[in-house]
Design a protein around this motif. Structure first.
Motif, PDB file in Angstrom:
ATOM      1  N   ILE A   1      22.024  37.171 -45.178  1.00  0.00           N
ATOM      2  CA  ILE A   1      21.226  36.957 -46.387  1.00  0.00           C
ATOM      3  C   ILE A   1      19.741  37.042 -46.059  1.00  0.00           C
ATOM      4  O   ILE A   1      18.957  37.668 -46.794  1.00  0.00           O
ATOM      5  N   THR A   2      19.343  36.444 -44.949  1.00  0.00           N
ATOM      6  CA  THR A   2      17.934  36.457 -44.559  1.00  0.00           C
ATOM      7  C   THR A   2      17.456  37.871 -44.278  1.00  0.00           C
ATOM      8  O   THR A   2      16.356  38.264 -44.698  1.00  0.00           O
ATOM      9  N   GLN A   3      18.268  38.668 -43.611  1.00  0.00           N
ATOM     10  CA  GLN A   3      17.867  40.044 -43.308  1.00  0.00           C
ATOM     11  C   GLN A   3      17.797  40.898 -44.567  1.00  0.00           C
ATOM     12  O   GLN A   3      16.924  41.768 -44.690  1.00  0.00           O
ATOM     13  N   VAL A   4      18.701  40.675 -45.515  1.00  0.00           N
ATOM     14  CA  VAL A   4      18.621  41.380 -46.807  1.00  0.00           C
ATOM     15  C   VAL A   4      17.298  41.052 -47.495  1.00  0.00           C
ATOM     16  O   VAL A   4      16.609  41.931 -48.019  1.00  0.00           O
ATOM     17  N   PHE A   5      16.934  39.788 -47.481  1.00  0.00           N
ATOM     18  CA  PHE A   5      15.690  39.355 -48.109  1.00  0.00           C
ATOM     19  C   PHE A   5      14.487  40.016 -47.437  1.00  0.00           C
ATOM     20  O   PHE A   5      13.622  40.595 -48.098  1.00  0.00           O
TER      21      PHE A   5
END
Length: 349
Positions: A287-291
């Motif tokens: 999720i953090t990398q998508v953000f």
């Protein structure tokens, strides 16, 4: 010439059509790319595109890119959403109950006004209310949670639920005394334990009023961490609801870019770097990398101040180090990846 999407510059010209992994046509050959086009290619996980050879004219394109400000509808909707969460807090403090109609009438119009926005960074920089931290933070987290859900290819229905969960994630703070919430100094152990209870209060309020277990779980779990260091239940990994993990990323980002009585706001790019660090244990890494991947292209064309006093414009992101881009300073190019002692201290639209 074939380049990585994160090496594109505003003004680059495509020389072949661009498609995503499932064959959806995104951009046509001949398109002169703007920041929104670059962001869209990145959002569709396109890695490489073919562009025409660059000329010296490209150097001035970013400097001429108009600044992006939130439009009137977005400003009005943001202020209405801030007022809506204020009224929800006040009603709950006075013994009232949480009503789903009140939540949706305040939050849904905001999402309608921002759902097609390409430049999330400019939107965050230009949207501010006069409300206190907790209220503005609730609105920001709702917006960011919605965007993350969309970037993860959630349906519009699910993205709206996740956004609403973000909007309500701190509703339990209505039961925490304002003197503790607004204390300028470090909290005592007892005060911090009291603040932590807002997660339990939020779960209780949502579950008993609008009877939505998913929204209630997000209020309960948004401070849980993947490595078990969070609160209130010290859950680990996928024991934390997936929506809670999305809202957690939005919550940390918004908290760090906001000014509070005990903390100065930090620069947006610095905060992304901190989120990247936290993805190795505390926050959900996917999720953090998508953000991060979807936020980074928004910085192209933004004006920056550097730690050595110079000012310039970001013209290209660095695929090997997102946080040290190429800067244009009076038509001279500065590659921050080659200068370990120079940092970006401020980004503006």
């Amino acid at each position: 010439m074939r380049v990585h999407v994160l090496q594109l510059i505003v003004g680059d010209k495509l020389i072949s059509d661009s498609y995503n992994a499932v064959g959806l046509h995104l951009l046509s050959s001949g398109t002169i790319l703007d920041a929104g086009d670059i962001s869209m290619l990145n959002r569709h996980s396109v890695d490489y595109v073919d562009i025409a050879p660059r000329t010296s004219e490209i150097e001035n394109v970013v400097e001429e890119t108009p600044t992006r400000q939130a439009n009137t509808l977005q400003v009005t909707s943001f202020n209405n959403a801030s007022q809506g969460i204020r009224e929800i807090f006040e009603s709950l403090q006075d013994g009232g109950s949480l009503r789903n109609d009140d939540v949706e009438s305040a939050f849904n119009p905001l999402i309608e006004s921002i759902q097609d926005e390409k430049d999330v960074v400019s939107l965050l920089l230009s949207l501010h209310s006069q409300d206190d931290y907790t209220l503005q933070h609730s609105v920001q987290v709702g917006m960011l949670s919605y965007y993350i859900a969309k970037w993860m290819n959630k349906s519009e229905k699910d993205a709206l639920i996740i956004g609403k969960a973000g909007y309500l994630h701190d509703v339990g703070k209505c039961r925490i005394h304002p003197d503790i919430l607004n204390k300028p100094g470090k909290l005592t152990k007892e005060e911090f334990e009291e603040v932590q209870k807002h997660t339990i209060h939020g779960y209780d309020i949502i579950r008993k009023s609008i009877k939505d277990e998913t929204l209630a779980l997000v209020a309960l779990q948004h401070h849980e961490r993947m490595d078990g260091t969070g609160y209130p239940l010290r859950k680990v990994g996928t024991d934390i609801h997936s929506y809670s993990r999305i809202v957690a990323v939005a919550d940390v980002y918004s908290a760090m870019i906001s000014s509070r009585v005990y903390q100065q706001r930090r620069d947006l790019l610095f905060v992304l770097k901190e989120l990247h660090r936290m993805s190795f244990g505390e926050l959900d890494p996917k999720i953090t990398q998508v953000f991060i991947r979807n936020m980074i292209p928004n910085f192209i064309g933004k004006k920056v101040s550097l730690s050595d006093g110079r000012e310039g414009t970001i013209i290209m992101t660095n695929p090997t180090d997102f946080f040290r881009p190429l800067i244009n300073i009076d038509n001279q190019f500065l590659d921050l990846s080659q200068l370990g002692d120079v940092e970006i201290t401020k980004i503006a639209i």
